[in-house]
Design an enzyme around this catalytic site. Structure first.
Site, PDB file in Angstrom:
ATOM      1  N   ASN A 126      -4.199 -32.373 -28.121  1.00  0.00           N
ATOM      2  CA  ASN A 126      -3.352 -32.683 -26.965  1.00  0.00           C
ATOM      3  C   ASN A 126      -3.216 -31.599 -25.904  1.00  0.00           C
ATOM      4  OD1 ASN A 126      -2.449 -35.303 -27.843  1.00  0.00           O
ATOM      5  ND2 ASN A 126      -1.267 -34.252 -29.398  1.00  0.00           N
ATOM      6  N   TYR A 127      -3.344 -30.320 -26.270  1.00  0.00           N
ATOM      7  CA  TYR A 127      -2.943 -29.272 -25.343  1.00  0.00           C
ATOM      8  C   TYR A 127      -4.045 -28.290 -24.944  1.00  0.00           C
ATOM      9  CZ  TYR A 127       1.757 -30.897 -26.299  1.00  0.00           C
ATOM     10  OH  TYR A 127       2.872 -31.681 -26.409  1.00  0.00           O
ATOM     11  N   LEU A 128      -5.114 -28.215 -25.702  1.00  0.00           N
ATOM     12  CA  LEU A 128      -6.193 -27.277 -25.374  1.00  0.00           C
ATOM     13  C   LEU A 128      -7.337 -28.037 -24.729  1.00  0.00           C
ATOM     14  CD1 LEU A 128      -6.275 -25.088 -28.608  1.00  0.00           C
ATOM     15  CD2 LEU A 128      -5.026 -24.670 -26.488  1.00  0.00           C
TER      16      LEU A 128
END
Length: 858
Positions: free
Chosen positions: A816-818
């Site tokens: 989700n975030y990288l």
């Protein structure tokens, strides 16, 4: 009464009060177990009724810390990967079709809830749909440090610059897909001197292809939307035509055998199927921490009593006391059935899987604009007991069976409407090509919308992912100005502005979620805007201690040094307030996101979180000097950077229950490698004693104790004997099949005697510093020692990495975030196979990132 007879039960769980936890299956301790999020993508067991499968959820353990507050149970963070592009059902268009004409049926299913109210057209009223985040431009600048505050240059607010945020993002460059011209290529000529048999050439089926051809064919099937610049903006058309087969409902409940009955007050109870199924949900969880939780037990029993009112025991038993219920007979039956399933032969498992795959095949794909694309979570979740996360007040409540009347389908206009695989009509059929979901319904526990989307690797999902990371990259062009602006507002005389600036400081520097208001029937989790005074403690001169439950009831504890003005603001905000009062009483997530949007189009708290995670990850990877590093050293450096990001984002998990066992196995394997190296050294010393003085060979393996060596050699001997016995039996089976004479037992006896002699020799070598050379030369042994030394070094790094990550969930950050392009570029630079970093699922999810140039930076 037939299993599918019509019935409607209105169940309202009673949340007040505490039920006694003691009952006949004898649980005495309370557990705060948390479970996995109720997923639409169910396991292989989900094609059986829940009452006939056992879903055991491990209790989340808590790492011990010396803290004032009681530590909440950790749970692995859930994934936002299935967040809808438009998160609410769209209103049907004026010319949309209503309920499809299907074969009439009045049959219901067990304890289903009342159907949702419909409007005059026979369609359910739907909430407005959220707009998509707009596609943003991209920049290669990398001039910020998300964890380090930058001081404001002046008091005057800066105006947002025209940055060309609507510019098209650069396309990922990569290899072009092979065209079909290869099919017309000439047949390769045979090598000189070798004739190709015509019969052999013709006998090969044209449908049979080698691994290379299959791989190329799979690559050709991928729609390379990122090369075509196919990206859509807010409320734009996502598709032109869409055909799919709807959703797959779980099978109806199958009653238990007549001799399997629960007991009440020691006596057998004859339950009708409707009540028996719900009892089975609880029985399957009998030996888990859920059954030891008072709230879980109370909610289950209240809901089950409501079912029992409609479908009372056929023998007249009145069930009023939870303590007198004994579900053990049902539990034991489920365990036997589970054991039978595990004991199935490989052939039986393959047959069962083939049958299941054939039944599910039509639901797994859809036709999107004429292309076949995979559907993600096409299975409807079976009924069961809600587990929730952490201290959710509704855990244990009954999840109703979902029926066609609960589901809204989204399909192309003019496409054939699928027929559900259970009796009933669809709630509504709409044709909204501005959203990406295929089906939608509302679950009864929390009233949340459930969606069916395309699979993670689909074109629509890929476009959504790329837009998300491009929006985070766009923030690089604005972040300095935004930081300077909120630094000015930290001293604002308007309290609302000062509070908003302080929340922005925390969201930026600590990657906190914004947080939403929670009702009384929801878990008490908070984010930045919903922090209460009790969650924040001041420690002079400029430290703040955060202690609260975040998303999924994961505890956030952090002692952090802050800007002196922020420390002063928190002291002011806490004045004349009680512990349960809101810290930021002038800020809501709505007002905060409205302000963020004014700073940059499409900016939200989550964009900040994605930006900080990715930019921090990029910076940490770039800071590592990996020249000359081994593959394992590179993997450890990557995972260390990922762990720091996971800690920043509070992606915690409980240490797996089997972690200590796994580490002990790894330690034994590590010792085994060192044992092999020791034997090689001793063999070298036997050939030439001078090697004892060489520094790379002279040191003993200090952690190999004599007792361990004896135990290890005994285990090796047992394994060798077992292997010899199996080989002997297999050889005789083959001889018997061929009609030949079987080997005598004396042959096996001779083999075992040889093994015994070999290990007697090993026993004699203990403590002598010499070993059998096995006819190897000095050069060969030196080479073997060098390889074993590298193997030991790499395995030691693996052990360190495994232990360091036992309480950190690395997967959530990757999903989700990288930005996946960071990993893809890093792997190319350092010559690391992408498969070492990304699972097959992630490689399928991010095909657009796999061909990025090595020079690419977030």
């Amino acid at each position: 009464m037939p299993v599918n007879s019509p019935m409607l039960v209105d169940i309202k769980p009673v949340l007040e009060g505490t039920a006694s936890n003691g009952h006949q299956h004898g649980t005495t301790t309370n557990g705060n177990g948390s479970s996995k999020v109720e997923s639409q993508d169910t396991s292989d067991d989900d094609d059986l009724p829940l009452s006939q499968t056992t879903r055991t959820t491990d209790a989340t353990s808590v790492a011990s810390r010396s803290l004032k507050r009681k530590k909440a149970a950790y749970a692995e963070t859930s994934s936002d990967d299935d967040t809808p592009l438009a998160s609410s059902p769209a209103k049907p268009k004026p010319n949309g079709k209503g309920k499809p004409k299907q074969e009439s049926s009045d049959t219901g299913d067990n304890y289903d809830a009342e159907p949702a109210p419909k409007n005059g057209r026979g369609r359910a009223s739907k909430p407005p749909k959220k707009k998509l985040k707009e596609k943003s431009n991209n920049s290669d600048e990398d001039n910020d440090e998300p964890l380090k505050a930058k001081r404001a240059a002046g008091r005057k607010r800066k105006v947002k610059a025209e940055s060309g945020s609507d510019a098209e993002a650069p396309k990922a460059r990569g290899k072009k897909v092979k065209t079909e011209e290869a099919s017309d290529a000439e047949t390769p000529k045979p090598k000189r001197g070798k004739k190709v048999k015509k019969d052999d050439a013709e006998s090969k089926s044209p449908t049979k292809k080698g691994k290379k051809e299959k791989k190329e064919e799979e690559q050709e099937e991928i729609f390379r939307w990122w090369e075509n610049g196919r990206e859509n903006g807010d409320d734009s058309v996502k598709w032109t035509t869409l055909e799919h087969q709807g959703v797959l409902f779980p099978p109806p409940y199958e009653p238990l055998p007549l001799n399997i009955k629960m007991r009440y007050n020691g006596l057998v109870v004859d339950l009708p199927p409707e009540a028996e199924e719900v009892a089975g949900f609880y029985a399957a969880l009998l030996e888990t921490d859920h059954a030891r939780d008072a709230t879980f037990n109370k909610n289950f029993f209240e809901d089950w009593k409501n079912v029992l009112k409609r479908f009372p025991p056929r023998d007249g038993t009145k069930i009023t006391n939870f303590e007198l219920c004994d579900f053990h007979p049902m539990y034991e039956y489920f365990e036997v059935e589970k054991a039978k399933k595990k004991a199935m032969t490989t052939e039986e498992k393959k047959t069962a899987k083939k049958t299941r795959d054939e039944m599910e095949a039509k639901y797994t794909t859809c036709l999107l604009d004429g292309r076949k694309e995979k559907v993600g979570n096409f299975r409807v979740e079976p009924p069961g007991l809600f587990r929730g996360r952490g201290e959710h007040p509704k855990k244990g409540a009954l999840k109703f069976r979902v029926r066609p009347e609960d589901i809204t389908l989204n399909i192309g206009e003019g496409a054939p409407i699928p027929v559900p695989n259970m009796p009933g009509y669809w709630k509504a059929v709409i044709h909204d090509n501005t959203v990406t979901w295929l089906a939608n319904w509302t679950e009864n526990i929390n009233g949340n919308h459930k969606y069916v989307f395309l699979a993670a690797g689909s074109s629509l999902k890929g476009q959504s992912d790329m837009q998300k990371f491009e929006k985070a990259r766009e923030l690089k062009n604005h972040v300095d100005r935004i930081r300077e602006n909120y630094q000015v507002d930290l001293r604002s005389k308007v309290m609302a502005d000062r509070q908003r600036a302080t929340t922005m400081y925390f969201i930026d520097k600590l990657a906190l979620r914004a947080g939403n208001e929670k009702g009384e029937d929801e878990a008490d989790t908070v984010g930045c805007c919903s922090l209460r005074c009790e969650h924040v403690t001041l420690e002079a001169p400029d430290f703040i201690i955060f202690d609260f439950l975040g998303k999924d009831s994961i505890r956030y504890y952090n002692r952090v040094q802050v800007d002196p003005q922020v420390f002063k603001n928190i002291r002011i905000f806490k004045e004349n307030k009680n512990d349960d009062d809101n810290l930021f009483d002038r800020v809501t997530t709505t007002t905060l996101n409205k302000h963020l949007t004014s700073e940059m189009k499409g900016l939200t708290a989550k964009v900040f979180r994605t930006f900080n995670a990715s930019i921090t990850f990029q910076r940490l990877l770039d800071a590592e000097n990996l020249e000359g590093a081994s593959l394992q050293e590179k993997l450890n450096a990557y995972n260390a950077a990922n762990r720091q990001v996971a800690i920043l984002c509070n992606h915690q998990r409980s240490a797996p229950k089997t972690h200590d066992q796994s580490m002990e196995k790894m330690r034994n394997k590590y010792r085994a490698f060192k044992y092999d190296r020791m034997k090689l050294r001793h063999a070298l010393f036997k050939l030439d004693p001078k090697y004892k003085k060489k520094p790379q060979y002279k040191d003993d393996e200090s952690d190999l104790e004599d007792d361990w060596i004896v135990e290890y050699e005994d285990s090796l001997k047992a394994k060798e004997i077992e292997k010899a016995e199996k080989k002997f039996a297999k050889e005789n089976e083959k001889l018997e099949e061929d009609g030949q004479k079987l080997q005598k037992d004396s042959v096996l006896k001779e083999r075992i005697e040889e093994i015994e002699k070999e290990f007697q020799q090993l026993a004699k070598e203990r403590g002598t510093g010499k070993a059998d050379t096995k006819h190897r030369s000095v050069d060969k042994i030196e080479e073997a020692i060098e390889k074993m030394t590298e193997k030991i070094k790499a395995f030691k790094l693996q052990m360190v990495d495994r232990d360091a990550g036992k309480e950190v969930a690395l997967g959530t950050s990757k999903i989700n975030y990288l930005d996946p392009r960071i990993t893809a570029a890093w792997c190319q630079i350092h010559d690391v196979p992408i498969e070492k970093m990304f699972s097959k699922t992630l490689i399928t999810k991010f095909p657009w990132a796999m061909e990025v140039e090595p020079e690419w930076k977030f």
